[in-house]
Design a protein around this motif. Structure first.
Motif, PDB file in Angstrom:
ATOM      1  N   ILE A 259       0.802  -1.017  -0.164  1.00  0.00           N
ATOM      2  CA  ILE A 259      -0.131   0.051   0.077  1.00  0.00           C
ATOM      3  C   ILE A 259       0.936   1.390  -0.135  1.00  0.00           C
TER       4      ILE A 259
ATOM      5  N   PRO B 278       3.778   2.047  -1.831  1.00  0.00           N
ATOM      6  CA  PRO B 278       3.889   2.652  -3.304  1.00  0.00           C
ATOM      7  C   PRO B 278       2.634   2.873  -3.867  1.00  0.00           C
ATOM      8  N   THR B 279       1.557   2.191  -3.631  1.00  0.00           N
ATOM      9  CA  THR B 279       0.298   2.622  -4.128  1.00  0.00           C
ATOM     10  C   THR B 279      -0.222   4.116  -3.716  1.00  0.00           C
TER      11      THR B 279
ATOM     12  N   THR C 146       9.507   3.015  -1.738  1.00  0.00           N
ATOM     13  CA  THR C 146       8.777   3.945  -1.605  1.00  0.00           C
ATOM     14  C   THR C 146       9.244   5.204  -1.365  1.00  0.00           C
TER      15      THR C 146
ATOM     16  N   LEU D 147       1.538  10.844  -6.810  1.00  0.00           N
ATOM     17  CA  LEU D 147       1.850  11.365  -7.897  1.00  0.00           C
ATOM     18  C   LEU D 147       0.883  11.795  -8.888  1.00  0.00           C
ATOM     19  N   ALA D 148      -0.182  11.048  -8.815  1.00  0.00           N
ATOM     20  CA  ALA D 148      -1.285  11.432  -9.943  1.00  0.00           C
ATOM     21  C   ALA D 148      -1.833  12.895  -9.451  1.00  0.00           C
TER      22      ALA D 148
ATOM     23  N   ALA E  38       1.746   6.406  -2.641  1.00  0.00           N
ATOM     24  CA  ALA E  38       2.500   7.387  -3.500  1.00  0.00           C
ATOM     25  C   ALA E  38       2.395   7.494  -4.713  1.00  0.00           C
ATOM     26  N   GLY E  39       1.934   6.451  -5.540  1.00  0.00           N
ATOM     27  CA  GLY E  39       1.240   6.521  -6.848  1.00  0.00           C
ATOM     28  C   GLY E  39       0.155   7.401  -6.717  1.00  0.00           C
ATOM     29  N   ILE E  40      -0.698   7.487  -5.974  1.00  0.00           N
ATOM     30  CA  ILE E  40      -1.856   8.419  -5.786  1.00  0.00           C
ATOM     31  C   ILE E  40      -1.586   9.744  -5.733  1.00  0.00           C
TER      32      ILE E  40
ATOM     33  N   ALA F 171       9.477   8.482  -3.322  1.00  0.00           N
ATOM     34  CA  ALA F 171       8.771   9.770  -2.880  1.00  0.00           C
ATOM     35  C   ALA F 171       9.385  10.818  -2.563  1.00  0.00           C
TER      36      ALA F 171
ATOM     37  N   LEU G 148       6.766  14.070  -3.622  1.00  0.00           N
ATOM     38  CA  LEU G 148       5.271  13.699  -3.660  1.00  0.00           C
ATOM     39  C   LEU G 148       4.352  14.146  -2.577  1.00  0.00           C
TER      40      LEU G 148
END
Lengths: 377, 327
Positions: A199, A201-202, A236, A208-209, A204-206, A240, A245
């Protein structure tokens, strides 16, 4: 269109005397619908075809006519009544939020013993101040990613106790139709997953979005001390930090990873692990919701203004077993920590009549939610 | 029309036409442009949406998950397909779970490009075709690139739907010319399955099912056998490997009475064995021989050219199997 922020954290001024006996006022049907709509933006609690049946059972379950009357529209609108109880006081609001989470979790444990629930659950009893203190500072558009111990975070963010209860009961009206269960929940601005590490990296991906879209909202992820063992965490932290981020990492160190004490799991310094990646860390050892909240407020603000990742390390304690009946910790250790549990700490600030009234109203509301959830098909 | 350039053009088109698209992977920015140069030039034109990462495949996958959950369209390059193992947790326990376990409240349309396959002497950990480990993962599409499929169609399709995708690119495809209209063979399409044969189906005595780089090898053999020996078989090249579109296979094998599957992955618990199981159920009694599954030896891929050539499926194994099946 808008989602409602957790109302108990930002109670609207009301004329009701907070100390008055906690009689949940039957919400006006229209008001209740509004409440349900805003809360259920992504948290739909459909009644659908079972509606009529539910309602007739409802009437049998609830002795109060008023409750039955408002039940139609008030599915998921529990906060409507909650607001009236904690009128105007942030401190009472925080107390009610934590008390509600505590009693929700205890109720679940009871339902397990009764054989009503399938699978397992991970109670956050003892850690309620983290959810309440951090989520108090989040706002519409922010996103929370939580873990296996997610009920407190979910309730603090959405207030959707019925949706969660129905979910854990495996009902179709549950927030994820009974598929996700206790650990896999999704609502507007909220997700959880039961696998550790992934969760991070996920989330962190959010973040980034959000950065790519030019949003001014932030991503928040809750992790436990045990998750510090997962490699995905460090991949992550590195990225990040490199990519700057808008992510807030909340590490809830509750001293025990399932049955393993932190001393057997975690070498060196938790704080230094984050600082090695150039991430600012704020560390607090507390079960006091106001103390945690003040740290969280600062960090949430910092993430918003700088757009960079920050870390809040909360040293707390899990008062109950990891999931169910799996506690082998020394009894004296646990007993000692009960003396500084978040509700007891925060109650010292409140008038006895106030918190007692809240306790009573929480019991009544929870009883109603359990009854409704039981009656759902 | 070189495959790598066509693929690069497909990615460029994706970035140009869809602002949600983000390319993420190791060493993918200019001037290097990726280990196989597929993304060359893209970071210069789309600097914020073409992002080079540390050597962190787990995070590449996890960040892709988050991007996708938040409404973006991540396309991750896993430098060597072998490294997809480091993304396995994200793909199996996160990315392919979200939509279903949240009862449709979220979607996670992440795309993973995996340069795969051997015959280049890269040895045991840089030559594998690991897609077999992903076949059958619920809510995951495994799609194979080939010279018979325009990659633009593939990416247009990926961006128009919400299921996560593993896009398998055999490394030997990169320098080859596309064969969208191959000479010498009749080419027709049924969905994403391309059908190639020298003569009408009624005159074919076997069906060959192959994907990716092997499909090109098989096409050459099909053409050679037809021209030189009047052995006629029909070749089916699917793009979708899992879930499969079974109808074209069933119809063809029913007509020819014989079926061969070809894959470069190692033998056992494979794509071919699944095809065999499904066709045995659907065509029981209608095939004149058991389904023949051609796959590589169940061992590591040697670096030695000679040893690698013996171990991996190549033209000799395919030809032998086709001759046998066509009898």
């Amino acid at each position: 269109m808008t989602i409602t922020l957790p109302n108990f954290l930002s109670p609207e001024p009301e004329k009701e005397n907070p100390a008055a006996p906690a009689i949940p006022l039957p919400a006006e049907p229209e008001a209740a619908i509004t409440g349900a709509t805003t809360l259920s933006k992504a948290v739909t609690v459909p009644l659908g075809e079972g509606e009529a049946a539910t309602l007739s059972q409802e009437a049998a379950v609830n002795e109060s006519e008023a409750a039955a009357e408002s039940a139609v529209a008030a599915e998921g609108a529990a906060w409507v009544t909650r607001q009236t109880v904690v009128a105007g006081s942030r401190e009472l609001g925080l107390y009610r939020g934590m008390r509600f989470i505590r009693r929700f979790e205890e109720t679940l444990l009871g339902l397990f013993e009764e054989g009503i629930l399938n699978g397992t659950t991970h109670a956050c009893i003892g850690q309620e101040a983290d959810a309440a203190g951090v989520i108090e500072h989040l706002r519409e558009g922010d996103h929370i990613f939580s873990n296996h111990r997610c009920h407190g975070h979910y309730l603090a963010w959405t207030g959707d106790a019925l949706g969660l209860m129905a979910e854990i009961m495996g009902k179709e009206a549950g927030v994820c139709a009974g598929i996700g269960g206790s650990q896999h929940i999704c609502a507007e601005g909220f997700m959880s997953n039961g696998v550790q590490g992934g969760i991070l990296p996920t989330a962190a991906g959010i973040a980034l979005a959000k950065k790519l879209k030019g949003e001014d909202t932030i991503s928040v992820v809750f992790m436990g001390d045990g998750t510090l063992g997962e490699g995905a965490v460090y991949e992550t932290l590195n990225m990040a930090s490199l990519w700057e981020l808008p992510l807030l990492i909340v590490l809830e160190d509750n001293e025990w990873a399932q049955s393993t004490p932190v001393a057997l799991n975690t070498a060196g310094s938790m704080r230094a692990r984050f600082e090695a990646f150039g991430l600012p860390v704020s560390e607090v050892e507390s079960t006091d919701v106001l103390e945690i909240s003040s740290h969280a407020e600062e960090l949430v603000e910092a993430v918003r203004t700088t757009g960079k990742t920050h870390v809040l390390v909360i040293h707390t304690y899990r008062l109950c077993h990891h999931s169910k009946s799996d506690d082998h910790r020394p009894e004296e250790e646990v007993a000692l920590r009960w003396q500084t549990e978040p509700l007891a700490v925060h109650r010292q600030r409140l008038a006895e009549a106030d918190w007692q009234a809240i306790d009573a109203s929480v019991e009544e509301e929870l009883a109603g939610i359990v009854a409704k959830a039981r009656a759902l098909p | 029309m070189i495959f790598a350039k066509e693929l690069g053009a497909a990615l460029r088109e994706s970035l140009e036409t869809d602002e949600r698209v983000v390319l993420i992977g190791e060493d993918i920015i200019d001037p290097y442009g990726g280990a196989f140069k597929v993304t060359r030039g893209l970071s210069t034109d789309f600097p914020s949406r073409v992002r080079t990462t540390p050597i962190s495949e787990g995070a590449i996958a996890g960040f892709s998950a988050g991007l996708a959950l938040a409404g973006m369209r991540p396309i991750a390059e896993v430098m060597f397909g072998d490294f997809i193992t480091l993304c396995f947790d994200q793909i199996v326990n996160h990315i392919t779970k979200y939509e279903a376990m949240y009862n449709g409240k979220a979607t996670c349309p992440a795309v993973f490009r995996v340069p795969s396959g051997g015959h280049r002497g890269y040895g045991p950990t840089h030559s594998q075709s690991l897609e077999k480990h992903f076949f059958g993962v619920p809510h995951l599409r495994v799609v194979a690139a080939s010279l018979f499929h325009d990659p633009r169609d593939a990416f247009r399709d990926f961006l128009s739907q919400n299921t996560p995708v593993l896009y398998v690119e055999h490394k030997l495809l990169y320098p080859q010319h596309m064969r969208l209209a191959p000479n010498g063979l009749i080419t027709t399409r049924e969905g994403s399955t391309v059908r190639l044969s020298a003569v009408p189906r009624e005159d074919c005595t076997a069906t060959v099912l192959a994907y990716g780089y092997q499909a090109g090898l098989a096409a050459d053999i099909v053409e050679k056998l037809a021209v030189e020996e009047e052995i006629f078989v029909e070749l089916l090249v699917p793009a979708e490997l899992s879930p499969m579109d079974w109808a074209p296979v069933e119809v063809s094998a029913k007509a020819t009475g014989s079926l061969v599957t070809v894959e470069e992955g190692t033998a056992g618990w494979s794509w071919g064995t699944e095809v065999s199981a499904v066709m045995s159920e659907r065509l029981f009694g209608l095939l004149r021989r058991p389904v023949s599954v051609v796959a590589s030896e169940k061992t590591v891929i040697p670096s030695s050219r000679a040893k690698e050539g013996r171990m991996l499926v190549g033209s000799p194994q395919i030809e032998t199997a086709i001759r046998e099946a066509a009898k």
